[in-house]
Design a protein around this motif. Structure first.
Motif, short mmCIF file in Angstrom:
data_model
loop_
_atom_site.label_atom_id
_atom_site.label_comp_id
_atom_site.label_asym_id
_atom_site.label_seq_id
_atom_site.Cartn_x
_atom_site.Cartn_y
_atom_site.Cartn_z
N UNK A 19 0.84 -1.20 0.00
CA UNK A 19 0.00 0.00 0.00
C UNK A 19 0.88 1.25 0.00
N UNK A 20 0.41 2.27 -0.71
CA UNK A 20 1.20 3.49 -0.88
C UNK A 20 1.61 4.11 0.46
N UNK A 21 0.70 4.15 1.43
CA UNK A 21 0.98 4.81 2.71
C UNK A 21 1.29 3.82 3.84
N UNK A 22 0.67 2.65 3.78
CA UNK A 22 0.82 1.68 4.87
C UNK A 22 2.02 0.75 4.68
N UNK A 23 2.60 0.77 3.50
CA UNK A 23 3.73 -0.11 3.22
C UNK A 23 3.27 -1.53 2.91
N UNK A 24 4.10 -2.50 3.26
CA UNK A 24 3.79 -3.90 2.98
C UNK A 24 2.66 -4.37 3.90
N UNK A 25 1.56 -4.78 3.31
CA UNK A 25 0.40 -5.23 4.08
C UNK A 25 0.55 -6.69 4.47
N UNK A 26 0.88 -7.52 3.50
CA UNK A 26 1.00 -8.95 3.76
C UNK A 26 1.77 -9.60 2.62
N UNK A 27 2.41 -10.72 2.91
CA UNK A 27 3.09 -11.47 1.85
C UNK A 27 3.05 -12.95 2.20
N UNK A 28 3.01 -13.78 1.19
CA UNK A 28 2.93 -15.21 1.39
C UNK A 28 3.72 -15.92 0.31
N UNK A 29 4.25 -17.07 0.64
CA UNK A 29 5.11 -17.79 -0.30
C UNK A 29 4.96 -19.28 -0.12
N UNK A 30 4.95 -19.98 -1.25
CA UNK A 30 5.00 -21.44 -1.24
C UNK A 30 6.25 -21.88 -1.99
N UNK A 31 7.10 -22.63 -1.33
CA UNK A 31 8.35 -23.08 -1.94
C UNK A 31 8.21 -24.50 -2.49
N UNK A 32 8.78 -24.71 -3.67
CA UNK A 32 8.75 -26.02 -4.31
C UNK A 32 10.01 -26.84 -4.03
N UNK A 33 10.83 -26.40 -3.09
CA UNK A 33 12.12 -27.05 -2.84
C UNK A 33 11.97 -28.54 -2.58
N UNK A 34 11.02 -28.91 -1.76
CA UNK A 34 10.84 -30.32 -1.41
C UNK A 34 10.54 -31.16 -2.65
N UNK A 35 9.72 -30.61 -3.56
CA UNK A 35 9.36 -31.35 -4.77
C UNK A 35 10.57 -31.53 -5.69
N UNK A 36 11.37 -30.47 -5.87
CA UNK A 36 12.50 -30.54 -6.80
C UNK A 36 13.71 -31.26 -6.19
N UNK A 37 13.73 -31.39 -4.88
CA UNK A 37 14.87 -32.03 -4.21
C UNK A 37 15.08 -33.46 -4.72
N UNK A 38 14.00 -34.12 -5.03
CA UNK A 38 14.08 -35.50 -5.53
C UNK A 38 14.88 -35.59 -6.82
N UNK A 39 14.89 -34.50 -7.61
CA UNK A 39 15.55 -34.51 -8.92
C UNK A 39 16.90 -33.79 -8.89
N UNK A 40 17.26 -33.24 -7.76
CA UNK A 40 18.54 -32.56 -7.64
C UNK A 40 18.59 -31.20 -8.30
N UNK A 41 17.44 -30.63 -8.64
CA UNK A 41 17.38 -29.32 -9.28
C UNK A 41 15.97 -29.05 -9.77
N UNK A 42 15.76 -27.85 -10.30
CA UNK A 42 14.43 -27.44 -10.73
C UNK A 42 14.05 -28.13 -12.04
N UNK A 43 12.88 -28.75 -12.05
CA UNK A 43 12.31 -29.34 -13.27
C UNK A 43 11.26 -28.35 -13.79
N UNK A 44 11.54 -27.65 -14.90
CA UNK A 44 10.66 -26.56 -15.36
C UNK A 44 9.19 -26.94 -15.49
N UNK A 45 8.90 -28.10 -16.08
CA UNK A 45 7.50 -28.49 -16.28
C UNK A 45 6.78 -28.69 -14.95
N UNK A 46 7.46 -29.32 -14.00
CA UNK A 46 6.85 -29.52 -12.69
C UNK A 46 6.65 -28.18 -11.98
N UNK A 47 7.60 -27.28 -12.16
CA UNK A 47 7.49 -25.96 -11.54
C UNK A 47 6.26 -25.23 -12.06
N UNK A 48 6.06 -25.26 -13.37
CA UNK A 48 4.91 -24.57 -13.97
C UNK A 48 3.59 -25.14 -13.45
#
Length: 336
Positions: A19-48
């Motif tokens: 928000x212009x005056x209030x600043x950051x109101x809220x933020x949220x994130x979901x990480x795919x690290x656990x899913x890609x860990x099985x493959x040793x790196x990011x798999x683009x199709x699975x990421x999408x």
């Protein structure tokens, strides 16, 4: 003005509201690290596919958490590049569709500009002009920043970025994905037994090269007994070499530009040894140094919402075209 920020450039689905005056109101994130860990790196199709599953629920959740509705949102910012094309398209199409349905403007944001501006979310942000060191999995860049959108590239990696070299070195040592944090943890158990080169510091200029350092680590590992302590010592020497190389180049950049403020951002900026060496260098140079909090070092929606607010507030908007660019030079960005 409430701005919804959407980040889907790689393996993290993130949303935020600024928000212009209030600043950051809220933020949220979901990480795919656990899913890609099985493959040793990011798999683009699975990421999408995972972005598709997670993005809409995250947007609904952040509106609930912020006690807002779609009627309160005045603009939408989304990461349009650089990044994985499929992942970028998920965020771009969602943002464009919502902007059309909610009848608000949308703006495409450069991922690295988001990182560059992340320290602006802190209580005591840096003031323009400054030198920015952007260090992530795919980029290592030194930029002279006069204002938002006024960027002059001073130097960049000619091959592997620092984060990429961290991940590849971690992999050769048999560490799990994501490699950077795993290597840093192993390095804490290492001893200063080995001396690795500081690439491209024996010549003028502000470009980087970490591919040879990765190869040096591989050769050292192959010639060792491959014990756990050998691995820790290699991790220690590698991390020291990267951190000192970055410090040397940043010192040159400050001297070359005559500026006294350094901003360090991007996922690799969370590395504590790198922070330590850059802080020591800045103190010797009588320069101020700024880092984003760890949560805003890695990919996040807050930096995209903030960058989007700045551009929307300056009157910048775009057509209904779905815009995504996996490769996007920062030199093409408009001034604010």
């Amino acid at each position: 003005m409430y701005v919804l920020g959407i980040e889907t450039s790689c393996d993290e689905t993130a949303v935020a509201i600024y928000h212009a005056d209030k600043g950051l109101i809220s933020h949220n994130l979901y990480s795919q690290v656990e899913m890609h860990n099985e493959y040793g790196g990011v798999v683009p199709e699975l990421a999408s596919r995972d972005h598709i599953r997670k993005l809409t629920p995250l947007i609904r959740q952040i509106l609930r958490d912020s006690h807002l509705t779609s009627n309160d949102i005045n603009g939408i910012a989304y990461t349009a590049g650089p990044g994985l094309m499929g992942a970028l398209l998920v965020g771009a199409t969602t943002a464009r569709s919502l902007a059309w349905a909610w009848r608000v403007p949308a703006i495409a944001i450069h991922h690295m500009e988001g990182h560059l501006l992340a320290p602006m979310l802190e209580d005591h942000p840096p003031k323009f002009p400054f030198v920015a060191l952007l260090i992530s999995g795919g980029h290592t860049m030194l930029i002279e920043v006069k204002n938002i959108g006024q960027y002059h590239l001073l130097g960049e990696s000619l091959d592997d970025a620092a984060g990429e070299a961290f991940d590849k070195t971690a992999k050769l040592l048999g560490l799990d994905y994501p490699g950077g944090p795993a290597l840093a943890k192993l390095a804490s158990q290492g001893h200063p037994q080995l001396k690795f080169p500081r690439p491209m510091t024996d010549r003028p200029g502000l470009d980087f090269s970490f591919s040879g350092l990765k190869t040096f680590a591989l050769n050292t590992f192959n010639n060792s007994l491959k014990t756990q302590q050998d691995k820790a010592d290699i991790a220690f020497a590698f991390q020291q070499a990267v951190a000192e190389t970055l410090a040397i180049k940043c010192k040159r950049a400050l001297q070359q530009t005559g500026l006294t403020t350094l901003v360090v951002a991007g996922g690799v900026s969370a590395n504590q040894e790198i922070r330590k060496q850059l802080l020591q260098m800045s103190q010797k140079q009588a320069a101020q140094i700024y880092f984003p909090r760890p949560a805003f070092c890695t990919d996040n929606g807050a930096m995209i919402a903030y960058a989007g607010y700045q551009r929307l507030n300056a009157g910048q908007t775009q057509s209904l075209e779905i815009f995504a660019r996996p490769r996007w030079p920062m030199s093409e960005l408009l001034e604010v």
